[in-house]
Design an enzyme around this catalytic site. Structure first.
Site, PDB file in Angstrom:
ATOM      1  N   LYS A   1      34.700  41.249  55.833  1.00 37.40           N
ATOM      2  CA  LYS A   1      34.964  41.689  54.450  1.00 37.40           C
ATOM      3  C   LYS A   1      33.918  41.105  53.506  1.00 37.40           C
ATOM      4  O   LYS A   1      33.343  41.816  52.687  1.00 37.40           O
ATOM      5  CB  LYS A   1      36.365  41.208  54.032  1.00 37.40           C
ATOM      6  CG  LYS A   1      36.570  41.104  52.534  1.00 37.40           C
ATOM      7  CD  LYS A   1      37.938  40.587  52.178  1.00 37.40           C
ATOM      8  CE  LYS A   1      38.082  39.093  51.998  1.00 37.40           C
ATOM      9  NZ  LYS A   1      37.639  38.533  50.709  1.00 37.40           N
ATOM     10  N   ASN A   2      33.664  39.803  53.630  1.00 39.88           N
ATOM     11  CA  ASN A   2      32.786  39.146  52.653  1.00 39.88           C
ATOM     12  C   ASN A   2      31.305  39.478  52.841  1.00 39.88           C
ATOM     13  O   ASN A   2      30.485  39.152  51.979  1.00 39.88           O
ATOM     14  CB  ASN A   2      33.023  37.629  52.668  1.00 39.88           C
ATOM     15  CG  ASN A   2      34.372  37.277  52.040  1.00 39.88           C
ATOM     16  OD1 ASN A   2      35.006  38.124  51.430  1.00 39.88           O
ATOM     17  ND2 ASN A   2      34.808  36.042  52.203  1.00 39.88           N
TER      18      ASN A   2
ATOM     19  N   CYS B   1      42.734  33.805  38.949  1.00 43.51           N
ATOM     20  CA  CYS B   1      42.723  33.628  40.391  1.00 43.51           C
ATOM     21  C   CYS B   1      43.642  32.478  40.776  1.00 43.51           C
ATOM     22  O   CYS B   1      43.672  31.452  40.106  1.00 43.51           O
ATOM     23  CB  CYS B   1      41.302  33.339  40.843  1.00 43.51           C
ATOM     24  SG  CYS B   1      41.186  33.209  42.612  1.00 43.51           S
TER      25      CYS B   1
ATOM     26  N   ARG C   1      37.394  29.628  38.872  1.00 44.20           N
ATOM     27  CA  ARG C   1      36.341  30.529  39.339  1.00 44.20           C
ATOM     28  C   ARG C   1      35.541  31.217  38.226  1.00 44.20           C
ATOM     29  O   ARG C   1      35.579  32.441  38.069  1.00 44.20           O
ATOM     30  CB  ARG C   1      36.933  31.564  40.297  1.00 44.20           C
ATOM     31  CG  ARG C   1      37.609  30.922  41.487  1.00 44.20           C
ATOM     32  CD  ARG C   1      38.112  31.904  42.482  1.00 44.20           C
ATOM     33  NE  ARG C   1      37.065  32.487  43.302  1.00 44.20           N
ATOM     34  CZ  ARG C   1      37.274  33.410  44.229  1.00 44.20           C
ATOM     35  NH1 ARG C   1      38.484  33.864  44.433  1.00 44.20           N
ATOM     36  NH2 ARG C   1      36.283  33.886  44.945  1.00 44.20           N
TER      37      ARG C   1
ATOM     38  N   VAL D   1      28.233  31.312  46.567  1.00 40.60           N
ATOM     39  CA  VAL D   1      27.981  32.474  47.437  1.00 40.60           C
ATOM     40  C   VAL D   1      27.717  33.711  46.576  1.00 40.60           C
ATOM     41  O   VAL D   1      26.683  34.373  46.691  1.00 40.60           O
ATOM     42  CB  VAL D   1      29.203  32.719  48.378  1.00 40.60           C
ATOM     43  CG1 VAL D   1      29.036  33.992  49.180  1.00 40.60           C
ATOM     44  CG2 VAL D   1      29.412  31.523  49.287  1.00 40.60           C
TER      45      VAL D   1
ATOM     46  N   ASP E   1      37.757  28.804  53.439  1.00 41.10           N
ATOM     47  CA  ASP E   1      38.592  29.950  53.814  1.00 41.10           C
ATOM     48  C   ASP E   1      39.382  29.732  55.103  1.00 41.10           C
ATOM     49  O   ASP E   1      40.178  30.582  55.492  1.00 41.10           O
ATOM     50  CB  ASP E   1      37.733  31.222  53.944  1.00 41.10           C
ATOM     51  CG  ASP E   1      37.206  31.698  52.596  1.00 41.10           C
ATOM     52  OD1 ASP E   1      37.685  31.192  51.569  1.00 41.10           O
ATOM     53  OD2 ASP E   1      36.309  32.558  52.585  1.00 41.10           O
TER      54      ASP E   1
ATOM     55  N   ILE F   1      35.712  22.862  47.464  1.00 39.96           N
ATOM     56  CA  ILE F   1      35.201  24.107  46.865  1.00 39.96           C
ATOM     57  C   ILE F   1      36.083  24.600  45.707  1.00 39.96           C
ATOM     58  O   ILE F   1      35.579  24.877  44.622  1.00 39.96           O
ATOM     59  CB  ILE F   1      35.049  25.227  47.936  1.00 39.96           C
ATOM     60  CG1 ILE F   1      34.252  24.717  49.145  1.00 39.96           C
ATOM     61  CG2 ILE F   1      34.404  26.476  47.324  1.00 39.96           C
ATOM     62  CD1 ILE F   1      32.788  24.418  48.905  1.00 39.96           C
TER      63      ILE F   1
ATOM     64  N   ARG G   1      44.450  42.307  51.740  1.00 39.29           N
ATOM     65  CA  ARG G   1      43.131  42.309  51.076  1.00 39.29           C
ATOM     66  C   ARG G   1      42.034  41.959  52.059  1.00 39.29           C
ATOM     67  O   ARG G   1      40.883  42.356  51.880  1.00 39.29           O
ATOM     68  CB  ARG G   1      43.110  41.271  49.942  1.00 39.29           C
ATOM     69  CG  ARG G   1      43.990  41.645  48.780  1.00 39.29           C
ATOM     70  CD  ARG G   1      43.822  40.651  47.675  1.00 39.29           C
ATOM     71  NE  ARG G   1      42.406  40.514  47.348  1.00 39.29           N
ATOM     72  CZ  ARG G   1      41.894  39.549  46.607  1.00 39.29           C
ATOM     73  NH1 ARG G   1      42.677  38.641  46.110  1.00 39.29           N
ATOM     74  NH2 ARG G   1      40.614  39.501  46.362  1.00 39.29           N
TER      75      ARG G   1
HETATM   76  C1  EPZ Z   1      33.039  33.587  48.155  1.00 40.06           C
HETATM   77  O1  EPZ Z   1      33.616  33.557  46.863  1.00 40.06           O
HETATM   78  C2  EPZ Z   1      34.050  34.252  49.060  1.00 40.06           C
HETATM   79  N1  EPZ Z   1      34.302  35.598  48.563  1.00 40.06           N
HETATM   80  C3  EPZ Z   1      35.328  33.442  49.087  1.00 40.06           C
HETATM   81  O2  EPZ Z   1      36.202  34.041  50.005  1.00 40.06           O
HETATM   82  C4  EPZ Z   1      35.017  32.021  49.553  1.00 40.06           C
HETATM   83  O3  EPZ Z   1      36.173  31.242  49.476  1.00 40.06           O
HETATM   84  C5  EPZ Z   1      33.926  31.405  48.671  1.00 40.06           C
HETATM   85  O4  EPZ Z   1      32.772  32.281  48.634  1.00 40.06           O
HETATM   86  C6  EPZ Z   1      33.473  30.046  49.138  1.00 40.06           C
HETATM   87  O5  EPZ Z   1      33.017  30.134  50.447  1.00 40.06           O
HETATM   88  C7  EPZ Z   1      33.466  36.581  48.891  1.00 40.06           C
HETATM   89  O6  EPZ Z   1      32.477  36.395  49.578  1.00 40.06           O
HETATM   90  C8  EPZ Z   1      33.792  37.936  48.391  1.00 40.06           C
HETATM   91  P1  EPZ Z   1      31.521  30.668  45.172  1.00 40.06           P
HETATM   92  P2  EPZ Z   1      32.707  33.208  45.589  1.00 40.06           P
HETATM   93  O7  EPZ Z   1      30.817  31.334  44.043  1.00 40.06           O
HETATM   94  O8  EPZ Z   1      31.374  33.780  45.778  1.00 40.06           O
HETATM   95  C9  EPZ Z   1      32.237  27.697  41.528  1.00 40.06           C
HETATM   96  C10 EPZ Z   1      38.325  34.742  50.803  1.00 40.06           C
HETATM   97  O9  EPZ Z   1      39.426  34.179  51.028  1.00 40.06           O
HETATM   98  N2  EPZ Z   1      31.477  28.653  40.707  1.00 40.06           N
HETATM   99  O10 EPZ Z   1      30.707  30.209  46.327  1.00 40.06           O
HETATM  100  O11 EPZ Z   1      33.492  33.602  44.394  1.00 40.06           O
HETATM  101  C11 EPZ Z   1      33.574  28.268  42.000  1.00 40.06           C
HETATM  102  O12 EPZ Z   1      34.560  28.179  41.000  1.00 40.06           O
HETATM  103  C12 EPZ Z   1      37.530  34.360  49.604  1.00 40.06           C
HETATM  104  O13 EPZ Z   1      37.844  35.649  51.501  1.00 40.06           O
HETATM  105  C13 EPZ Z   1      31.175  28.332  39.408  1.00 40.06           C
HETATM  106  O14 EPZ Z   1      31.526  27.260  38.904  1.00 40.06           O
HETATM  107  O15 EPZ Z   1      32.679  31.644  45.705  1.00 40.06           O
HETATM  108  C14 EPZ Z   1      33.831  27.459  43.219  1.00 40.06           C
HETATM  109  O16 EPZ Z   1      34.398  26.228  42.846  1.00 40.06           O
HETATM  110  C15 EPZ Z   1      38.231  33.734  48.506  1.00 40.06           C
HETATM  111  N3  EPZ Z   1      30.474  29.231  38.653  1.00 40.06           N
HETATM  112  C16 EPZ Z   1      32.447  27.219  43.809  1.00 40.06           C
HETATM  113  O17 EPZ Z   1      31.530  27.447  42.720  1.00 40.06           O
HETATM  114  C17 EPZ Z   1      30.044  30.428  39.167  1.00 40.06           C
HETATM  115  O18 EPZ Z   1      29.404  31.204  38.445  1.00 40.06           O
HETATM  116  C18 EPZ Z   1      32.064  28.120  44.952  1.00 40.06           C
HETATM  117  O19 EPZ Z   1      32.357  29.474  44.621  1.00 40.06           O
HETATM  118  C19 EPZ Z   1      30.336  30.730  40.499  1.00 40.06           C
HETATM  119  C20 EPZ Z   1      31.067  29.833  41.262  1.00 40.06           C
END
Ligand code: EPZ
Length: 420
Positions: free
Chosen positions: A22-23, A119, A124, A167, A308, A330, A400
């Protein structure tokens, strides 16, 4: 509202074939916005978030077809005029929708994308996404819940260090830079396998992308893209979930359609817990485990242990002979499954960003409430190993990201069914 009913204690055996990721699918679909030529994506998982992303692309005018039987998506946007607005009604259910911001802005020089909804697992924010796009030349304003972005002369390649590893922001930056003028050098990038799958896809469309060590990526923007076909990588989180199910209550459970190399960290943690495997390149058989040992782990960006899989491994920790610890690095609210697991007889204490799991405990069936995707599946795992019946409410969270979860488990002897 649908529920899952699990009658526990049935040993799992047989083979589970893992679906496409999915991701990985979500950013790849967003990146198709850049290209008007024919694109075929194979091995697409049929899960709610992917369907929402397909709807989002349809909503902006993309000529996209999802052949559910063949798990293929076809896109051909020749002579199509796409809209540059991604509405709240689609972003509120799936935060990953914000990933269309980079491609829309890069290709059409403007975009209006709703800020994602709230969320369950943390606040996030999307500040890093906006930071990188600003560095590439975008003017950004937030008005009435929407991100209004503009780059009148188009985005221009730059040297950018992401302030922290994300990510989604890495993916947004890569896609935007792919269509920008000149070269972009990104550092402090997320290097999750799904990000690499995205760059493999972009390379096939004709973009020159080079990864180097230390989380750095060099991207040469190109506006002349070609037709391509791509097969999405396997879902490593689905794989990890079923591997943990095997460790919990398996008797020769084989997980196929994977690359075990990508799951090195997960496998090493499970080995430390005493789980026995037969490992080959593209599958893994979990032979079971009589004596689960406690471990201390922390969630980290790849190649660390994934957040995850945190909720799922916690269920296995309830079986360990001693106290296990998880530090969640995270997301700040990703222990929502703990009170539900405790209701099922676990003894888990939360202290700040860490959880302490006191084992071994025999879990007992109960009626429980799912709060997010991975929390939901942890309750399914708990139900599989619990005495008597567990009823999991709000399974829409599960749909989802897991394709036909109960069917895959039922084929391996689990007693699990869906009820309205
Ligand atoms: C991706 O989310 C995944 N989603 C998530 O999978 C996964 O948990 C996460 O990466 C971490 O591995 C998809 O790929 C669609 P991040 P993402 O930006 O990209 C902070 C699942 O269960 N942050 O790496 O949203 C954030 O709050 C899901 O399949 C900021 O502060 O995660 C977090 O603490 C849920 N500002 C950390 O960084 C930003 O602009 C990492 O989030 C962006 C993120």
């Amino acid at each position: 509202m649908q529920k899952l009913v699990v009658k526990g204690k049935k040993k799992l055996s047989g083979v589970i074939k893992i679906s496409g990721s999915k991701n990985a699918t979500l950013p790849i679909l967003a990146a198709t916005i850049l290209n008007k030529n024919k694109i075929e994506i194979n091995g697409v998982p049929i899960v709610r978030d992917v369907i929402t992303m397909v709807q989002l692309l349809k909503n902006i005018g993309s000529n996209i077809k999802f052949d559910l039987k063949k798990r293929k998506i076809f896109i051909h946007n020749k002579n199509r005029k796409l809209k540059t607005i991604a509405p709240y009604k689609l972003l509120k259910t799936m935060r990953a929708g914000v990933i269309v911001l980079g491609p829309l802005l890069s290709k059409f020089k403007k975009a209006k994308v709703s800020l994602p909804g709230g969320c369950a697992i943390g606040s996030r924010p999307v500040d890093i996404h906006l930071y990188v796009l600003k560095k590439l030349g975008a003017k950004i304003e937030i008005k009435n819940g929407y991100i209004h972005a503009q780059a009148k002369k188009g985005l221009v390649g730059k040297k950018i260090r992401l302030p922290s590893i994300s990510v989604g922001a890495t993916e947004n930056a890569i896609i935007a830079a792919s269509f920008a003028k000149g070269t972009t050098l990104l550092s402090n990038c997320a290097s999750e396998p799904e990000v690499r799958d995205l760059t493999n896809f972009l390379k096939k469309m004709g973009i020159k992308i080079k990864w180097s060590t230390n989380r750095k990526i060099k991207i040469l923007g190109n506006q002349n893209l070609k037709s391509t076909t791509h097969k999405v990588m396997f879902d490593r989180i689905e794989a990890g979930t079923f591997i943990i199910a095997g460790a919990l209550i398996g008797k020769k459970l084989k997980i196929s359609g994977i690359e075990t190399q990508i799951l090195k960290k997960e496998i090493s943690v499970l080995k430390r817990m005493g789980v026995k495997f037969q490992i080959s390149k593209n599958d893994i058989t979990i032979l079971g485990s009589k004596n689960i040992k406690p471990v201390s782990i922390k969630t980290e960006p790849y190649p660390g242990f994934p957040t995850d899989l945190q909720a799922q491994i916690m269920v296995l920790m309830t079986k360990a002979n001693g106290i296990s610890k998880i530090k969640e690095n995270i997301f700040e609210k990703r222990f929502m499954h703990v009170p539900e697991l405790n209701r099922m007889g676990a003894k888990i204490k939360i202290l700040g960003d860490s959880s302490f799991v006191y084992g071994p405990k025999q879990l007992n069936g109960a009626e429980v409430m799912a709060t997010d995707l991975r929390a939901s599946v942890s309750l399914v795992l708990a139900g599989l190993s619990a005495e008597k019946t567990t009823i999991i409410n709000r399974v829409y969270h599960l749909d989802r990201g897991y394709e036909k979860l109960e069917n895959k488990l039922r084929k391996c002897n689990a007693n699990i069914f869906r009820r309205n």
